[in-house]
Write an enzyme that holds these catalytic residues in place. Structure first.
Site, PDB file in Angstrom:
ATOM      1  N   GLY A 164       0.361   2.398  -2.544  1.00  0.00           N
ATOM      2  CA  GLY A 164       1.448   1.410  -2.464  1.00  0.00           C
ATOM      3  C   GLY A 164       0.958   0.037  -2.063  1.00  0.00           C
ATOM      4  CB  VAL A 193      26.002 -32.727   6.602  1.00  0.00           C
ATOM      5  CG1 VAL A 193      25.278 -33.360   5.432  1.00  0.00           C
ATOM      6  CG2 VAL A 193      25.007 -32.311   7.666  1.00  0.00           C
ATOM      7  CG  MET A 249      20.340 -28.446   4.761  1.00  0.00           C
ATOM      8  SD  MET A 249      20.168 -28.833   6.502  1.00  0.00           S
ATOM      9  CE  MET A 249      21.795 -29.437   6.901  1.00  0.00           C
ATOM     10  CD  GLU A 263      24.866 -28.378  15.474  1.00  0.00           C
ATOM     11  OE1 GLU A 263      23.767 -28.479  15.995  1.00  0.00           O
ATOM     12  OE2 GLU A 263      25.753 -29.242  15.563  1.00  0.00           O
ATOM     13  CG  HIS A 301       3.080   6.993   6.453  1.00  0.00           C
ATOM     14  ND1 HIS A 301       3.911   5.955   6.758  1.00  0.00           N
ATOM     15  CD2 HIS A 301       3.028   7.774   7.562  1.00  0.00           C
ATOM     16  CE1 HIS A 301       4.348   6.092   7.991  1.00  0.00           C
ATOM     17  NE2 HIS A 301       3.829   7.201   8.499  1.00  0.00           N
ATOM     18  CB  CYS A 334       8.868 -11.288  -3.364  1.00  0.00           C
ATOM     19  SG  CYS A 334       8.407  -9.868  -2.361  1.00  0.00           S
TER      20      CYS A 334
HETATM   21  C1  LIG Z   1       6.990  -4.429   5.703  1.00  0.00           C
HETATM   22  C2  LIG Z   1       6.485  -3.087   6.137  1.00  0.00           C
HETATM   23  C3  LIG Z   1       7.280  -2.323   6.980  1.00  0.00           C
HETATM   24  C4  LIG Z   1       6.810  -1.090   7.430  1.00  0.00           C
HETATM   25  N1  LIG Z   1       7.609  -0.360   8.272  1.00  0.00           N
HETATM   26  C5  LIG Z   1       7.173   0.848   8.708  1.00  0.00           C
HETATM   27  C6  LIG Z   1       7.974   1.617   9.587  1.00  0.00           C
HETATM   28  O1  LIG Z   1       9.078   1.230   9.976  1.00  0.00           O
HETATM   29  N2  LIG Z   1       7.480   2.793  10.016  1.00  0.00           N
HETATM   30  C7  LIG Z   1       6.252   3.263   9.617  1.00  0.00           C
HETATM   31  O2  LIG Z   1       5.873   4.322  10.018  1.00  0.00           O
HETATM   32  N3  LIG Z   1       5.492   2.563   8.776  1.00  0.00           N
HETATM   33  C8  LIG Z   1       5.910   1.365   8.321  1.00  0.00           C
HETATM   34  N4  LIG Z   1       5.124   0.636   7.478  1.00  0.00           N
HETATM   35  C9  LIG Z   1       3.810   1.157   7.128  1.00  0.00           C
HETATM   36  C10 LIG Z   1       3.877   1.978   5.845  1.00  0.00           C
HETATM   37  O3  LIG Z   1       4.522   3.177   6.077  1.00  0.00           O
HETATM   38  C11 LIG Z   1       2.459   2.220   5.370  1.00  0.00           C
HETATM   39  O4  LIG Z   1       1.880   0.990   5.086  1.00  0.00           O
HETATM   40  C12 LIG Z   1       2.451   3.047   4.119  1.00  0.00           C
HETATM   41  O5  LIG Z   1       3.021   4.271   4.303  1.00  0.00           O
HETATM   42  C13 LIG Z   1       1.048   3.173   3.542  1.00  0.00           C
HETATM   43  O6  LIG Z   1       1.151   3.741   2.257  1.00  0.00           O
HETATM   44  P1  LIG Z   1       0.505   3.063   0.959  1.00  0.00           P
HETATM   45  O7  LIG Z   1       0.637   4.015  -0.160  1.00  0.00           O
HETATM   46  O8  LIG Z   1       1.100   1.743   0.723  1.00  0.00           O
HETATM   47  O9  LIG Z   1      -0.993   2.891   1.436  1.00  0.00           O
HETATM   48  P2  LIG Z   1      -2.137   1.972   0.844  1.00  0.00           P
HETATM   49  O10 LIG Z   1      -2.073   0.624   1.439  1.00  0.00           O
HETATM   50  O11 LIG Z   1      -2.144   2.037  -0.634  1.00  0.00           O
HETATM   51  O12 LIG Z   1      -3.394   2.763   1.419  1.00  0.00           O
HETATM   52  C14 LIG Z   1      -3.568   2.892   2.790  1.00  0.00           C
HETATM   53  C15 LIG Z   1      -4.828   3.670   3.148  1.00  0.00           C
HETATM   54  O13 LIG Z   1      -4.686   5.034   2.808  1.00  0.00           O
HETATM   55  C16 LIG Z   1      -5.783   5.490   2.069  1.00  0.00           C
HETATM   56  N5  LIG Z   1      -5.298   6.456   1.076  1.00  0.00           N
HETATM   57  C17 LIG Z   1      -4.176   6.328   0.341  1.00  0.00           C
HETATM   58  N6  LIG Z   1      -3.984   7.436  -0.395  1.00  0.00           N
HETATM   59  C18 LIG Z   1      -5.025   8.251  -0.157  1.00  0.00           C
HETATM   60  C19 LIG Z   1      -5.403   9.530  -0.648  1.00  0.00           C
HETATM   61  N7  LIG Z   1      -4.653  10.187  -1.518  1.00  0.00           N
HETATM   62  N8  LIG Z   1      -6.542  10.073  -0.169  1.00  0.00           N
HETATM   63  C20 LIG Z   1      -7.298   9.416   0.733  1.00  0.00           C
HETATM   64  N9  LIG Z   1      -6.992   8.211   1.224  1.00  0.00           N
HETATM   65  C21 LIG Z   1      -5.868   7.625   0.780  1.00  0.00           C
HETATM   66  C22 LIG Z   1      -6.375   4.257   1.461  1.00  0.00           C
HETATM   67  O14 LIG Z   1      -7.765   4.431   1.236  1.00  0.00           O
HETATM   68  C23 LIG Z   1      -6.080   3.205   2.455  1.00  0.00           C
HETATM   69  O15 LIG Z   1      -7.110   3.120   3.394  1.00  0.00           O
HETATM   70  C24 LIG Z   1       5.547  -0.602   7.008  1.00  0.00           C
HETATM   71  C25 LIG Z   1       4.762  -1.375   6.140  1.00  0.00           C
HETATM   72  C26 LIG Z   1       5.219  -2.607   5.710  1.00  0.00           C
HETATM   73  C27 LIG Z   1       4.358  -3.416   4.786  1.00  0.00           C
HETATM   74  S1  FES Z   2       7.835 -12.445   0.221  1.00  0.00           S
HETATM   75 FE1  FES Z   2       8.729 -11.402   1.905  1.00  0.00          FE
HETATM   76  S2  FES Z   2       8.736  -9.378   1.175  1.00  0.00           S
HETATM   77 FE2  FES Z   2       7.589 -10.404  -0.306  1.00  0.00          FE
END
Ligand SMILES: Cc1cc2nc3c(=O)[nH]c(=O)nc-3n(C[C@H](O)[C@H](O)[C@H](O)COP(=O)(O)OP(=O)(O)OC[C@H]3O[C@@H](n4cnc5c(N)ncnc54)[C@H](O)[C@@H]3O)c2cc1C
Ligand code: FES
Ligand code: FES
EC number: 1.2.3.1
Length: 1295
Positions: A247, A1048, A1004, A1227, A328, A52
């Site tokens: 994020g 196929v 496919m 295959e 994070h 996506c």
């Molecule tokens: C597909 C995928 C792969 C990933 N792989 C890894 C990996 O390999 N290693 C790893 O370590 N992590 C991994 N992650 C996790 C990722 O690092 C965390 O989800 C990300 O860092 C969270 O950041 P965000 O801004 O998206 O948080 P959000 O989802 O926006 O928020 C998360 C939380 O933080 C709080 N928050 C955010 N900002 C603040 C602020 N300024 N003050 C107070 N509270 C706040 C929010 O209230 C919420 O509860 C992965 C995630 C996904 C979806």
């Molecule tokens: S549909 Fe797989 S990353 Fe969004």
């Protein structure tokens, strides 16, 4: 704060104004359903697959800069997009306007097969080029790290993208003597001035509009976007429970997959203070709102190596660009990569609330959410202080995951030591681990006890014991892999010890051999070659057979114009369906309460067994199978009922409200061993005997008995099961659009039978399928039978419900001579069939027929059983029993070789079929090409030289080992029945001379439609551009067989050829009357003479039979031969491995299209490599599948492709009965992936030998980092506590 606000953003340069936006809406469904921009694909819905990917551009009115970054639309709330510009694949280029060079090159370099991942790939590279028009190779692989492809094996995508890199041609592709698969000279140049500009309107809006908090109010959720720190704090005071979404990569998956719900969300926008970057004397302050990608860029100029290292592997590029540093840190995930490092680095958090500022340390108390050390309600994280390291202070980061990139760590760690002046005495020590508890864990007491000690081996020993004592993991710990995790705790510390010792130069035994622990695994940029057959110089230039023609949907894949089932326009009154599945492995259903689900708005009906009275049970492969089960469930994931609602969201919500009361039943059989104990098999044994095994055992020098367990595999097609049924409103007619490999089956066996109407009322249409691999045969049918409405399974449901490749247990007894000749082999195969028969017995039969692989065993006995267990029913998957069966045989050979003190390759060669021989079922085999492939592979891979080099490397490195292995392949092609190999086609010539071809095969990704057009073009002697193919339908070609089994193109091609020849024969008199005429002239003339311009073509199937009573037959039509040689390097301390090089040689007869054929070989090889090394299904002891999405189940990513991948074909050989002497290649390549398994095996053996472990080596598949590490036994594996088996209930069980 404003009242309900307008949301304004741009999509592909067009302004979008949403007045009544629902804050629960993500960008992906908005693009696909509302804007009908279906090029952006729905893969996993959780940020893990990259299908996506879109580009987000934002203008910063303060810096006046535009930031372009890739993002996963599935996790992007549209409310977060105010003022942003979204570019989707449609905005990059299209066939109607201009194709972008990225799109052109990926298509022309054959980087698409099913095409479902392709728009995401295009967007990742497009965004990279917007930021770096001439990227480096590292930037390129980094950009692709978050995009998965299940078909291509990535090599052609890398090749295409490399054409943009500023490297010499030589670095891109090493020239081979063979003709090229694509011509770079033809490519459109990249012209950055042609790109969409950032919409000036949005720029003006950002500059001029007064910035005020925006509030978006939906039915269930309110979204508040403050734009100043003050407003943010006010919102936080008002809604202290509301998450601050940055994020959305942490909150989003929790809402989507874990049922979390937040009535209010606060999402700050462009708040300057949250983006601060401040370099002070003692450290760096980074705003909490900076994305991880921005942090990575900032750190590049600083000396934060450890943080940078983790930021390079953390998630994919998209997630790193979305996820914020603050999000994070505050999420405090147990496997967070950064928190352990930030914690040991003495970082502090700058918090702010209405009460004022304060600082708290990012320490263990904060990470364990201890109330006294946590954020208070109303408080936000503004920034993070990261101190610089001092002199004599060292910080390191470690992590080990199932896959090198884009995979959460199994264990990670941050370690810091400070010595102060005056050398070697520990003044401060901090160690934190992730992945070993519910939060990040600090080994505080251990560190405390080590202070004051010198940095030496005694300290190391004491540290390991203290750490193991303090960071204790119970045997049942969530996530499993307990002993591996314990070993990593101290292996990481050992690495840290060595690293620091090296700098301090205090290593007593610090030899280069030991220092190998510190080197990163071999990493160089990818390159590959393909050596294929050129066409006969005498062949007419317009004849496309044998030429590397691009997949005919290639460009449409890259522009997003290729339509898949779920891309079809929304219909009026469309209803959606969601399944309710069993949560128990074996139970009686005591009651089902539908009332709450039915009371939800929008719910139209719930389909139960009652509605299917009389048609709920089908005889499938001789066993009754139920569509819906409401009495006794026999696996988790079994379909119980299905909710029909007016929206997908409501259908899913209602499905969750169906209440089922279960009464558990005994026994619950999950594993093969349990099935054997309970004698739980589908029908009796299958058996094949040749020669006299018992007699042969009496004369051999040695006898060996062994076994190997092989885990299953998920299909992981990127397009999940999807279907749409459209009642025509007349005569009970219905059109079914479905992503299936077997339309006839859907039409006749399921939909017509369930609706109790004749098949002639139901038409089933398949335009293309976004990957299938055997998973869209039986399972799709069952679901289609219950589907009166459109349906798209989420990856998580799909993986739970549909089963996959059968796990196997192989037991063998081999009798052999001391020189390696195997004279007797007695093999038993058990497959875990799951709860229903499906194709399990057929899989066992095929496995038995192929168990000899490339070897002539003069006396053998093969027996096989399909086990009935309480798991979701397993089914067909590319290779159909052979990848399991072949591995068992090769493992036996490897063990025989070890017993004889010979190399496995020598024993393989010695036992191989030579020239004309007979298979165990007495079918003739000419093995000349097998031997030729083997010799060629030996030569092209420089096997002998590299074997010496590997041995030298191993003698010089103690903690890193290399392994080299070569396996041969004999893949019999056929479907065991003449009727199952029949095929039909329909060819029309229209009066303008254009031709329409239809056949029974499904596209496919393998390019069958492209090959069929090549066939029509050759036969009718007209350009391919004159021939069209619309898709597969039961309306044009009825009763077509399943598309599978590598046949196929072969079978349908013979039918197309037949139809074309019929037409040509009819038209020959007309053509000879006017040889210079055009097809238009000839078609008109034929019409005028009442000659039909339409013909069916037919192929009745290859003669094929197998008599299981006598053990004799001719089940297969021909054999595909091949060989693969792979080299790997392993890290003995962590279990990581790197695929260094693979050479594949295949005998493919005459290739119809070498580009497509190379694609099939490479794609299958990488899929096989995944099967044998990293793809690991995990089940709970209660039979629940844990691994249900890309976050938990790891297929190979771009970083897993061997650094060097060379594929070559033998010169063309005649194969009289097949289409133009071609061979089916869909295959066979899967099995060749086991060359990587055996290369790892070789490396592990080398490690063990060095450690004095000379006994038998039993390694099961997949050979994961856990198994590699635990097999490389050393002082650390000996140090860890072991749990008494049976003293705890493990988190997962091998099935
Ligand atoms: C597909 C995928 C792969 C990933 N792989 C890894 C990996 O390999 N290693 C790893 O370590 N992590 C991994 N992650 C996790 C990722 O690092 C965390 O989800 C990300 O860092 C969270 O950041 P965000 O801004 O998206 O948080 P959000 O989802 O926006 O928020 C998360 C939380 O933080 C709080 N928050 C955010 N900002 C603040 C602020 N300024 N003050 C107070 N509270 C706040 C929010 O209230 C919420 O509860 C992965 C995630 C996904 C979806
Ligand atoms: S549909 Fe797989 S990353 Fe969004
Ligand atoms: S082409 Fe990549 S998933 Fe099919």
């Amino acid at each position: 704060m404003d009242g309900a606000a307008e949301l304004v953003f741009c999509v592909n340069g067009r302004k979008v104004i949403e007045k009544n936006v629902d804050p629960e809406t993500m960008l992906l469904p908005y693009l696909r359903k509302k804007l009908q921009l279906t090029g952006t694909k729905y893969g996993c819905g959780g940020g893990g697959c990259g299908a996506c990917t879109v580009m987000i551009s934002r203008y910063n009115p303060i810096t006046k800069r535009i930031r372009h970054y890739p993002a996963n639309a599935c996790l992007l709330p549209i409310c977060s997009l105010h003022g942003a510009a979204v570019t989707t694949v449609e905005g990059v280029g299209s066939t109607k306007a201009r194709i972008h060079p990225v799109q052109e090159r990926i298509a022309k370099c054959h980087g698409t097969q099913c095409g479902f991942c392709t728009p995401g790939m295009v967007m990742s590279i497009y965004t990279l080029l917007r930021n770096h028009p001439e990227p480096t190779l590292d930037q390129l692989t980094d950009a692709l790290g978050g995009n998965l492809c299940r078909c291509t094996g990535y090599r052609p995508i890398i090749d295409a993208c490399k054409t943009f890199c500023k490297v010499s041609r030589h670095e891109r592709i090493i020239e081979s003597t063979s003709p090229k698969l694509f011509s770079e000279e033809e490519f459109l140049p990249l012209d950055p001035t042609q790109e969409l500009i950032f919409p000036p309107e949005l720029m003006i809006m950002a500059e001029k509009q007064p910035q005020r908090t925006r509030v978006f109010v939906g039915d269930r959720m309110t979204w508040i976007s403050p734009v100043t720190l003050k407003e943010l704090l006010e919102a936080k005071v008002k809604y202290p429970q509301a998450p601050i979404v940055m994020g959305n990569t942490s909150v989003g998956p929790e809402v989507r997959f874990k049922g979390a719900f937040h009535p209010v969300i606060i999402s700050p926008e462009c708040i300057e203070e949250l983006s601060v970057v401040n370099h002070a004397d003692d450290g760096l302050t980074l705003g909490a709102g900076l994305s991880l990608a921005q942090v990575k860029e900032i750190l590049k100029t600083q000396t934060y190596h450890a943080l940078l290292k983790h930021l390079g592997t953390l998630a994919g590029c998209q997630i790193r660009n979305m996820a914020s540093l603050g999000g994070h840190i505050v999420s405090r995930h147990l496997d967070s990569d950064l928190n352990p490092l930030l914690a040991v680095g003495n970082c502090t958090l700058n918090l702010l609330s209405k009460e004022g500022e304060r600082q708290i340390p990012l320490n263990e108390q904060f990470l364990t959410k201890c109330p006294s050390a946590d954020l208070k309600p109303g408080e936000i994280l503004v920034s993070v202080n990261i101190p610089y390291s001092r002199k004599w202070e060292f910080v390191s980061a470690f992590r080990q995951a199932q896959r090198q990139q884009n995979a959460l760590a199994i264990v990670n760690s941050g370690m810091r030591v400070f010595f102060g002046e005056g050398g070697g005495i520990i003044r401060e020590l901090s160690i934190a681990y992730g992945g070993v508890g519910p939060t990040t864990i600090c080994a505080k007491n251990s560190c405390q006890k080590l202070i004051g000690r010198p940095w030496n081996e005694e300290m190391l020993d004491a540290a390991c014991r203290l750490i193991l004592d303090e960071v204790s993991l119970p045997g049942w710990a969530p996530g499993g892999k307990v002993e591996f995790k314990r070993t990593l705790l101290i292996s990481f510390f050992f690495k840290f010890y060595l690293k620091v010792s090296q700098i301090l130069k205090t290593m007593v035994n610090g030899t280069d051999r030991v220092l190998s622990a510190l080197e990163d695994l071999h990493s160089r940029n990818h390159w590959g070659t393909s050596k294929y057959q050129d066409v006969d110089p005498k062949q007419l230039p317009q004849d496309p057979i044998g030429r590397p023609i691009m997949h005919l949907s290639g460009i449409k894949h890259t522009t997003g114009e290729a339509i898949y089932c779920d891309d079809m326009p929304v219909l009026d009154g469309e209803l959606f369906l969601a399944f309710v599945t069993s949560s128990r492995a074996h139970a009686e259903i005591v009651s089902i309460d539908l009332s709450e689900a039915l009371s939800l708005p929008g719910v139209v009906d719930i389909v139960t067994e009652e509605d299917l009275r009389g048609v709920n049970s089908f005889g499938l492969f001789g066993e009754p199978e139920k569509l819906l089960e409401t009495q006794e469930v026999s696996c988790v994931g079994q379909l119980v009922c299905a909710v029909v609602a007016d929206s997908e969201v409501q259908a899913k919500r209602a499905a969750k409200r169906v209440k089922i009361v279960y009464q558990d039943l005994e026994p619950v059989i999950l594993t093969i061993e349990e099935a054997i104990r309970h004698h739980s098999f589908f029908q009796g044994e299958r058996k094949l005997e040749y020669g006299n095994v018992d007699e042969a055992f009496k004369v051999v020098d040695q006898i060996l008995e062994g076994e190997i367990h092989m885990g299953g595999q998920e299909h992981f097609y990127m397009e999940t099961q999807s279907m749409l049924a459209v009642p025509k409103g007349e005569d009970q007619e219905m059109d079914v659009y479905v992503s299936s490999q077997f339309p006839k089956y859907i039409q006749v066996t399921w939909v017509a039978a369930t609706l109790k109407v004749p098949a002639n009322k139901i038409m089933c249409h398949v335009k293309r399928v976004g990957g299938a691999f055997g998973g869209k045969v039986t399972k799709t049918g069952i679901m289609a039978a219950i589907t009166p409405s459109p349906h798209l399974l989420q990856t998580r449901e799909d993986m739970l419900i549909t089963g996959g490749r059968h796990p196997y247990l192989g037991k063998y007894k081999a009798g052999f001579m001391n020189d390696g000749r195997i004279l007797a082999l007695d093999v038993e195969h058990y497959c875990n069939g799951g709860s229903t028969l499906d194709e399990s017995l057929f899989v066992i039969e095929i496995g038995l027929l192929k168990v000899d692989n490339a070897y002539k065993f003069p006396n053998l006995r093969f027996r096989g059983w399909a086990c009935r267990t309480n798991l979701p029913s397993n089914t067909a998957l590319r290779g159909f029993g052979f990848p399991q069966s072949g591995l068992i045989t090769e493992n036996c050979i490897t063990e025989v070789a070890a017993k004889c003190g010979l190399s496995p390759e020598k024993v393989r060669m010695m036992n191989m079929y030579k020239e004309i021989d007979q298979t165990p079922y007495k079918q003739e085999i000419d093995a000349t090409n097998l031997i030729q492939c083997w010799k060629e592979c030996m030569a092209t891979s420089s096997y002998s030289l590299r074997k010496v080099a590997v041995e030298k490397f191993n003698s010089e490195n103690y903690w890193k080992k290399k392994g080299l292995a070569m396996v041969p392949l004999k893949f019999p092609v056929g479907v065991l029945s003449t009727a199952a190999a029949q095929a039909a086609a329909l060819v029309h010539i229209y009066l303008d001379g254009s031709v329409l071809v239809t056949h029974g095969g499904i596209e496919m990704g393998q390019g069958v439609h492209t090959k069929m057009i090549q066939v029509a073009s050759r036969e009718l002697r007209m350009p391919m551009s004159n021939v069209h193919l619309r898709g597969t339908s039961t309306e044009t070609v009825p009763n077509a067989n399943v598309s599978g089994g590598s046949l196929v193109a072969d079978l349908n091609g013979l039918a197309v050829k037949d139809a074309c020849q019929t037409l040509l024969k009819r038209l020959e008199p007309i053509i000879s009357k006017n040889p210079k005429g055009t097809w238009k002239d000839w078609a008109q003339a034929a019409f005028d003479e009442s000659i039909s311009l339409s013909a069916t073509g037919y192929f009745r199937g290859y003669e094929s039979h197998m008599n299981w009573e006598t053990g004799e037959g001719h089940p297969f039509e021909y054999f595909v031969f091949g060989a693969a040689c792979s080299e790997v390097e392993i890290d003995c301390l962590t279990g990581a491995h790197k695929n260094i090089r693979t050479d594949i040689v295949m005998d493919i007869g005459h290739s119809i299209n070498p580009a497509l054929d190379v694609g099939q070989i490479e794609g299958a090889f990488i899929q096989g490599m995944g099967l044998y090394t990293i793809e690991e299904l995990k089940y709970s002891p209660q039979g629940v599948l844990y691994t249900r999405g890309p976050d938990q189940y790891k297929i190979p990513a771009v970083s897993d492709v061997p650094t060097e991948l060379h594929v070559s074909f033998l010169p063309p050989s005649q194969n009289s009965n097949t289409l133009y002497s071609s061979k089916g290649l869909g295959e066979p390549g899967v099995f060749l992936g086991c060359s990587v398994f055996f290369a790892i095996h070789d490396a592990v053996r080398a490690a063990r030998q060095e450690r004095g472990l000379l006994g038998p080596l039993k390694l099961d598949s997949p050979l994961t980092p856990e198994k590699i590490r635990m097999a490389c036994e050393d002082k650390f594996t000996k140090m860890i506590p072991r749990d008494e088996p049976g003293s705890y209930v493990p988190w997962n069980i091998p099935v």
